[in-house]
Design a protein around this motif. Structure first.
Motif, PDB file in Angstrom:
ATOM      1  N   ASP A  77      40.203  34.408  47.974  1.00  0.00           N
ATOM      2  CA  ASP A  77      39.763  33.030  46.353  1.00  0.00           C
ATOM      3  C   ASP A  77      38.560  32.338  46.465  1.00  0.00           C
ATOM      4  O   ASP A  77      38.221  32.140  47.897  1.00  0.00           O
ATOM      5  CB  ASP A  77      40.745  32.248  46.221  1.00  0.00           C
ATOM      6  CG  ASP A  77      41.179  31.650  45.039  1.00  0.00           C
ATOM      7  OD1 ASP A  77      39.799  31.087  44.885  1.00  0.00           O
ATOM      8  OD2 ASP A  77      41.604  32.349  43.871  1.00  0.00           O
ATOM      9  N   GLN A 110      50.031  32.175  43.798  1.00  0.00           N
ATOM     10  CA  GLN A 110      50.027  33.536  43.617  1.00  0.00           C
ATOM     11  C   GLN A 110      48.778  34.084  45.025  1.00  0.00           C
ATOM     12  O   GLN A 110      47.991  35.643  45.464  1.00  0.00           O
ATOM     13  CB  GLN A 110      48.279  33.319  42.324  1.00  0.00           C
ATOM     14  CG  GLN A 110      47.272  34.267  42.121  1.00  0.00           C
ATOM     15  CD  GLN A 110      46.647  33.542  41.243  1.00  0.00           C
ATOM     16  OE1 GLN A 110      47.102  33.516  40.584  1.00  0.00           O
ATOM     17  NE2 GLN A 110      45.434  33.467  41.075  1.00  0.00           N
ATOM     18  N   LYS A 114      48.360  37.217  47.657  1.00  0.00           N
ATOM     19  CA  LYS A 114      47.418  39.053  48.493  1.00  0.00           C
ATOM     20  C   LYS A 114      46.720  38.439  49.348  1.00  0.00           C
ATOM     21  O   LYS A 114      45.812  38.937  49.598  1.00  0.00           O
ATOM     22  CB  LYS A 114      45.519  38.287  47.069  1.00  0.00           C
ATOM     23  CG  LYS A 114      46.554  38.559  45.597  1.00  0.00           C
ATOM     24  CD  LYS A 114      45.466  37.581  44.970  1.00  0.00           C
ATOM     25  CE  LYS A 114      45.691  37.735  43.757  1.00  0.00           C
ATOM     26  NZ  LYS A 114      44.387  37.234  42.346  1.00  0.00           N
ATOM     27  N   GLU A 136      55.939  38.089  39.978  1.00  0.00           N
ATOM     28  CA  GLU A 136      55.928  39.005  39.402  1.00  0.00           C
ATOM     29  C   GLU A 136      55.212  38.802  37.866  1.00  0.00           C
ATOM     30  O   GLU A 136      54.415  39.626  37.390  1.00  0.00           O
ATOM     31  CB  GLU A 136      57.533  40.142  38.003  1.00  0.00           C
ATOM     32  CG  GLU A 136      58.250  40.128  39.665  1.00  0.00           C
ATOM     33  CD  GLU A 136      59.801  40.641  38.618  1.00  0.00           C
ATOM     34  OE1 GLU A 136      60.239  40.606  38.112  1.00  0.00           O
ATOM     35  OE2 GLU A 136      61.014  41.461  39.560  1.00  0.00           O
ATOM     36  N   ILE A 138      52.780  37.255  38.376  1.00  0.00           N
ATOM     37  CA  ILE A 138      51.735  36.608  38.566  1.00  0.00           C
ATOM     38  C   ILE A 138      50.680  38.400  39.648  1.00  0.00           C
ATOM     39  O   ILE A 138      50.019  38.593  38.660  1.00  0.00           O
ATOM     40  CB  ILE A 138      51.141  36.115  39.726  1.00  0.00           C
ATOM     41  CG1 ILE A 138      51.894  34.714  39.580  1.00  0.00           C
ATOM     42  CG2 ILE A 138      50.140  35.882  40.812  1.00  0.00           C
ATOM     43  CD1 ILE A 138      52.312  32.842  40.577  1.00  0.00           C
ATOM     44  N   THR A 139      51.547  38.771  39.918  1.00  0.00           N
ATOM     45  CA  THR A 139      51.195  40.136  40.544  1.00  0.00           C
ATOM     46  C   THR A 139      52.196  40.970  40.987  1.00  0.00           C
ATOM     47  O   THR A 139      53.058  40.379  41.897  1.00  0.00           O
ATOM     48  CB  THR A 139      49.972  39.996  41.635  1.00  0.00           C
ATOM     49  OG1 THR A 139      49.470  41.252  42.471  1.00  0.00           O
ATOM     50  CG2 THR A 139      50.794  38.795  42.646  1.00  0.00           C
ATOM     51  N   PRO A 140      52.099  42.565  40.735  1.00  0.00           N
ATOM     52  CA  PRO A 140      53.699  42.883  41.651  1.00  0.00           C
ATOM     53  C   PRO A 140      53.804  42.632  42.717  1.00  0.00           C
ATOM     54  O   PRO A 140      54.720  43.453  44.046  1.00  0.00           O
ATOM     55  CB  PRO A 140      53.031  44.204  41.185  1.00  0.00           C
ATOM     56  CG  PRO A 140      51.906  44.558  40.926  1.00  0.00           C
ATOM     57  CD  PRO A 140      51.688  42.691  40.204  1.00  0.00           C
ATOM     58  N   SER A 141      52.138  42.841  43.837  1.00  0.00           N
ATOM     59  CA  SER A 141      52.396  43.160  45.418  1.00  0.00           C
ATOM     60  C   SER A 141      52.500  42.274  46.208  1.00  0.00           C
ATOM     61  O   SER A 141      52.837  40.269  45.210  1.00  0.00           O
ATOM     62  CB  SER A 141      51.488  43.938  45.076  1.00  0.00           C
ATOM     63  OG  SER A 141      50.010  43.411  44.955  1.00  0.00           O
ATOM     64  N   GLY A 142      52.810  42.327  47.288  1.00  0.00           N
ATOM     65  CA  GLY A 142      52.747  41.332  48.310  1.00  0.00           C
ATOM     66  C   GLY A 142      53.716  41.221  49.076  1.00  0.00           C
ATOM     67  O   GLY A 142      54.841  40.334  49.269  1.00  0.00           O
ATOM     68  N   ASN A 269      48.899  34.798  33.620  1.00  0.00           N
ATOM     69  CA  ASN A 269      49.422  36.485  34.468  1.00  0.00           C
ATOM     70  C   ASN A 269      49.286  35.509  35.874  1.00  0.00           C
ATOM     71  O   ASN A 269      48.536  36.025  36.273  1.00  0.00           O
ATOM     72  CB  ASN A 269      49.294  37.601  34.456  1.00  0.00           C
ATOM     73  CG  ASN A 269      47.721  37.659  33.958  1.00  0.00           C
ATOM     74  OD1 ASN A 269      46.431  36.580  34.057  1.00  0.00           O
ATOM     75  ND2 ASN A 269      47.108  38.782  34.560  1.00  0.00           N
ATOM     76  N   ARG A 272      42.745  32.034  36.755  1.00  0.00           N
ATOM     77  CA  ARG A 272      41.544  33.218  37.099  1.00  0.00           C
ATOM     78  C   ARG A 272      40.128  32.358  37.410  1.00  0.00           C
ATOM     79  O   ARG A 272      40.008  31.568  37.450  1.00  0.00           O
ATOM     80  CB  ARG A 272      40.977  33.948  35.799  1.00  0.00           C
ATOM     81  CG  ARG A 272      39.812  34.749  36.178  1.00  0.00           C
ATOM     82  CD  ARG A 272      39.460  35.342  34.951  1.00  0.00           C
ATOM     83  NE  ARG A 272      38.683  33.759  34.042  1.00  0.00           N
ATOM     84  CZ  ARG A 272      37.556  34.113  33.977  1.00  0.00           C
ATOM     85  NH1 ARG A 272      36.791  33.998  34.416  1.00  0.00           N
ATOM     86  NH2 ARG A 272      37.165  32.983  33.025  1.00  0.00           N
TER      87      ARG A 272
END
Length: 453
Positions: A77, A110, A114, A136, A138-142, A269, A272
């Protein structure tokens, strides 16, 4: 088990007393002193691995100490890295505070999703399913993020030993409690003891710990003031919940500057990163309107172009109003007095309203010149050319004083497409062959004649 000990703490400032009294001697608040149990049993929550030889540390000459630069951990970030001074220092303790609902948990969740490091996210406020629902969105991965819902530090340390994370996030420090202090979570003694346990853990294992802290109605981090002294870095997450933009500031940083800020935009989501803050601080309009001027300011090492809006109108009541948003009201009064005394503008019987767009507050004196231009533009009802910007401080005698790092301000104005920048003639400008026209002014009268003839 040792004998139970109790003492009296001020719930407002954390001062300690041997017996109860009505008023705290430190913060002068009444009825804030309460009795708390400070010792239940003589144990420690985190033990370092036993070594073969228990040698005590010896003093070293300062030139014998290894000064190799510590490798920082990249948070992925850019805004957080900037505020921290380049990333997370291993073994450091970071405290993040902010208003309820401002986005503290969202920001750290978040980032933890990442991060390329194995991360343990400990929550004492939400269940694992609730965190999963937010993750979910925010971001599907992790794959490197582990979620634990626990408030007892002893159980947290057991899970840390089992998982062996590289970063630990605690949400929040006010929900934690330890068995070795018999008082409610969030109390002065519990916050101090649990923080001390986490500091011991971070320093001995070289694993960084990030804490989320609640704040009081005054905007200060809840708990004893010693909490901010104990940690390495204190970050403040600011912003109006009615606006989409958030500002991350560093109030204390042992490993970097406290002058940097990070700017985020709250979306559906997640948050940013705003890499070009000028896009949110300058309004986009088709027609030119009077009473607006663009100022070049600095926040830390980052140059910003901000829009100053002013409205000057005839006072309806006997006493004219002076109202500001994002700007020092006393400084506005000083500038109005200078305009009246030195330049002859009759503003004493008029209402003056001033606003810094974007919902931020600016203390940089270099925006004085833009404030003058906006006030005169509204008073004369003549718009300032939208390709003009300003960087200069106004003195009491009406002179335009030089500002620091003027070259950086000029480069930012040129990068954003401005055609002309007004600066003090006393500034030493090292730039050559710039694409932007640099107009040098010495007094307020020069600005008035340049802009309005």
């Amino acid at each position: 088990m040792s004998k139970v000990k109790t003492t009296f703490f001020c719930q407002n400032c954390g001062a300690q007393y041997a017996k109860w009294q009505g008023q705290c001697n430190s913060c002068k608040e009444w009825n804030t002193i309460a009795e708390e149990i400070i010792q239940k049993q003589e144990k420690v929550a985190w033990k370092s691995e036993p070594t073969s030889t228990n040698k005590a540390p010896k003093p070293l000459r300062i030139n014998e100490i290894d000064s190799t630069q510590e490798i920082r951990m990249d948070t992925t970030d850019g805004e957080l890295n900037r505020v921290l001074g380049g990333g997370i220092v291993p073994g450091s303790l970071i405290l993040l505070g902010g208003e309820p609902g401002i986005g503290k948990s969202t920001l750290l969740l978040q980032i933890s999703l990442k991060l390329p490091y194995k991360t343990l996210y400990v929550s004492g406020e939400e269940s694992q399913k609730q965190i999963k629902m937010r993750a979910e969105r925010i971001t599907p991965s992790g794959d490197n993020c582990y979620i634990l819902t626990e408030t007892k530090t002893q159980n947290i340390f057991k899970q840390i030993e089992a998982i062996q994370p590289e970063i630990v996030i605690i949400d929040s420090i006010q929900t934690l409690h330890t068995d070795y202090i018999e008082s409610t979570p969030g109390s002065i003694s519990q916050i101090r003891e649990t923080t001390a346990e986490l500091i011991k853990f971070a320093k001995e294992t070289n694993i960084p710990v990030i804490l989320i802290g609640h704040i009081t109605k005054d905007g200060n981090i809840a708990g004893p003031k010693i909490l901010e002294h104990m940690v390495d870095t204190v970050l403040q997450f600011e912003g109006d919940r009615n606006h989409v933009y958030r500002i991350l500031r560093s109030l204390k940083n042992r490993f970097g500057s406290t002058a940097e800020i990070g700017i985020y935009e709250m979306l559906g989501n997640g948050l940013r990163e705003v890499s070009n803050p000028s896009e949110i601080l300058i309004s986009h309009k088709d027609e030119e309107l009077s009473g607006t001027a663009i100022a070049s300011t600095l926040e830390g090492m980052r140059p910003l172009m901000i829009e100053i809006q002013s409205l000057v109108s005839t006072a309806v009541y006997g006493t004219p109003q002076r109202s500001t948003t994002g700007y020092n009201a006393k400084r506005l009064n000083m500038i109005l007095a200078v305009l009246e005394k030195r330049a002859g503008f009759r503003l004493g019987a008029k209402d003056v309203f001033l606003n810094v767009t974007g919902g931020i507050s600016v203390d940089d004196p270099a925006i004085d010149l833009a404030v003058v231009a906006a006030i005169l533009s509204s008073n004369e009802d003549i718009p300032v050319n939208k390709d003009f910007c300003f960087a200069g401080e106004v003195g009491l005698s009406g002179e335009i004083r030089p500002v620091n790092r003027v070259d950086q301000r000029i480069q930012e104005a040129e990068k954003l497409g401005f055609s002309t920048i007004f600066v003090s003639k006393y500034n030493k400008i090292a730039l050559k062959n710039t694409g932007i026209k640099i107009r040098l002014v010495a007094k307020i009268e020069d600005i008035a004649s340049e802009l309005f003839g």
